[in-house]
Write a protein that holds these residues in place. Structure first.
Motif, PDB file in Angstrom:
ATOM      1  N   CYS A 114       0.799  -1.227   0.000  1.00  0.00           N
ATOM      2  CA  CYS A 114       0.000   0.000   0.000  1.00  0.00           C
ATOM      3  C   CYS A 114       0.832   1.278   0.000  1.00  0.00           C
ATOM      4  O   CYS A 114       0.279   2.371  -0.099  1.00  0.00           O
ATOM      5  CB  CYS A 114      -0.954   0.010   1.191  1.00  0.00           C
ATOM      6  SG  CYS A 114      -0.149   0.111   2.804  1.00  0.00           S
TER       7      CYS A 114
ATOM      8  N   LYS B 217       2.234   2.871   2.337  1.00  0.00           N
ATOM      9  CA  LYS B 217       2.135   3.729   3.515  1.00  0.00           C
ATOM     10  C   LYS B 217       3.316   3.461   4.431  1.00  0.00           C
ATOM     11  O   LYS B 217       3.920   2.393   4.399  1.00  0.00           O
ATOM     12  CB  LYS B 217       0.814   3.483   4.239  1.00  0.00           C
ATOM     13  CG  LYS B 217      -0.378   3.930   3.413  1.00  0.00           C
ATOM     14  CD  LYS B 217      -1.651   3.844   4.184  1.00  0.00           C
ATOM     15  CE  LYS B 217      -2.800   4.328   3.312  1.00  0.00           C
ATOM     16  NZ  LYS B 217      -4.070   4.196   3.963  1.00  0.00           N
TER      17      LYS B 217
ATOM     18  N   CYS C  63       1.521  -5.261   8.000  1.00  0.00           N
ATOM     19  CA  CYS C  63       1.166  -3.862   7.775  1.00  0.00           C
ATOM     20  C   CYS C  63      -0.142  -3.556   8.513  1.00  0.00           C
ATOM     21  O   CYS C  63      -1.136  -4.259   8.322  1.00  0.00           O
ATOM     22  CB  CYS C  63       1.002  -3.579   6.282  1.00  0.00           C
ATOM     23  SG  CYS C  63       0.462  -1.892   5.918  1.00  0.00           S
TER      24      CYS C  63
ATOM     25  N   HIS D 182      -2.130  -1.151   7.970  1.00  0.00           N
ATOM     26  CA  HIS D 182      -3.097  -0.521   7.065  1.00  0.00           C
ATOM     27  C   HIS D 182      -3.773  -1.536   6.147  1.00  0.00           C
ATOM     28  O   HIS D 182      -4.995  -1.570   6.058  1.00  0.00           O
ATOM     29  CB  HIS D 182      -2.408   0.547   6.212  1.00  0.00           C
ATOM     30  CG  HIS D 182      -1.673   1.567   7.019  1.00  0.00           C
ATOM     31  ND1 HIS D 182      -2.306   2.547   7.740  1.00  0.00           N
ATOM     32  CD2 HIS D 182      -0.350   1.745   7.239  1.00  0.00           C
ATOM     33  CE1 HIS D 182      -1.416   3.299   8.358  1.00  0.00           C
ATOM     34  NE2 HIS D 182      -0.208   2.834   8.067  1.00  0.00           N
ATOM     35  N   CYS D 183      -2.971  -2.360   5.463  1.00  0.00           N
ATOM     36  CA  CYS D 183      -3.540  -3.301   4.485  1.00  0.00           C
ATOM     37  C   CYS D 183      -3.452  -4.756   4.940  1.00  0.00           C
ATOM     38  O   CYS D 183      -3.870  -5.655   4.224  1.00  0.00           O
ATOM     39  CB  CYS D 183      -2.851  -3.140   3.134  1.00  0.00           C
ATOM     40  SG  CYS D 183      -1.089  -3.557   3.133  1.00  0.00           S
TER      41      CYS D 183
END
Length: 105
Positions: A9, A11, A20, A22-23
């Motif tokens: 991603c 980030k 991660c 986020h993803c």
């Protein structure tokens, strides 16, 4: 501990993270292949957008000259709007593709 880009991603995450936040991509394996896959997916997305804008451009031209005579009234405005939106969208997307291809994997 440093901040690095997630290969999926892009980030910023901790270099010691195992996943991660986020993803939820697992970072314990080969992260190079995840980066390559992410790059290919982005290329495909940009090519699809390019195709959609090209189709919109062609539709505007076809509607404008359908039946051998130029369109009039509301049809003319719709055809010109489709033509202009398709043309500018296509140009912008092609520039984004070139910039994306320049970016290293």
């Amino acid at each position: 501990m440093a901040l690095v880009a997630c290969p999926k991603c892009q980030k910023r995450i901790s270099s010691q993270a195992k996943q991660c936040p986020h993803c939820k991509t697992d970072l314990s394996g080969n992260t190079q292949s995840l980066s390559v896959i992410s790059h290919i997916e982005r290329s495909n997305s940009l090519m699809n957008q390019s195709f959609i804008y090209l189709t919109l451009f062609i539709a505007g031209v076809v509607v404008w000259f359908w039946g051998g005579e130029p369109a009039q009234g509301v049809t003319l405005y719709l055809a010109v709007a489709s033509f202009v939106a398709g043309f500018t969208g296509y140009l912008i997307t092609r520039i984004r593709i070139v910039l994306h291809k320049r970016k290293s994997v």
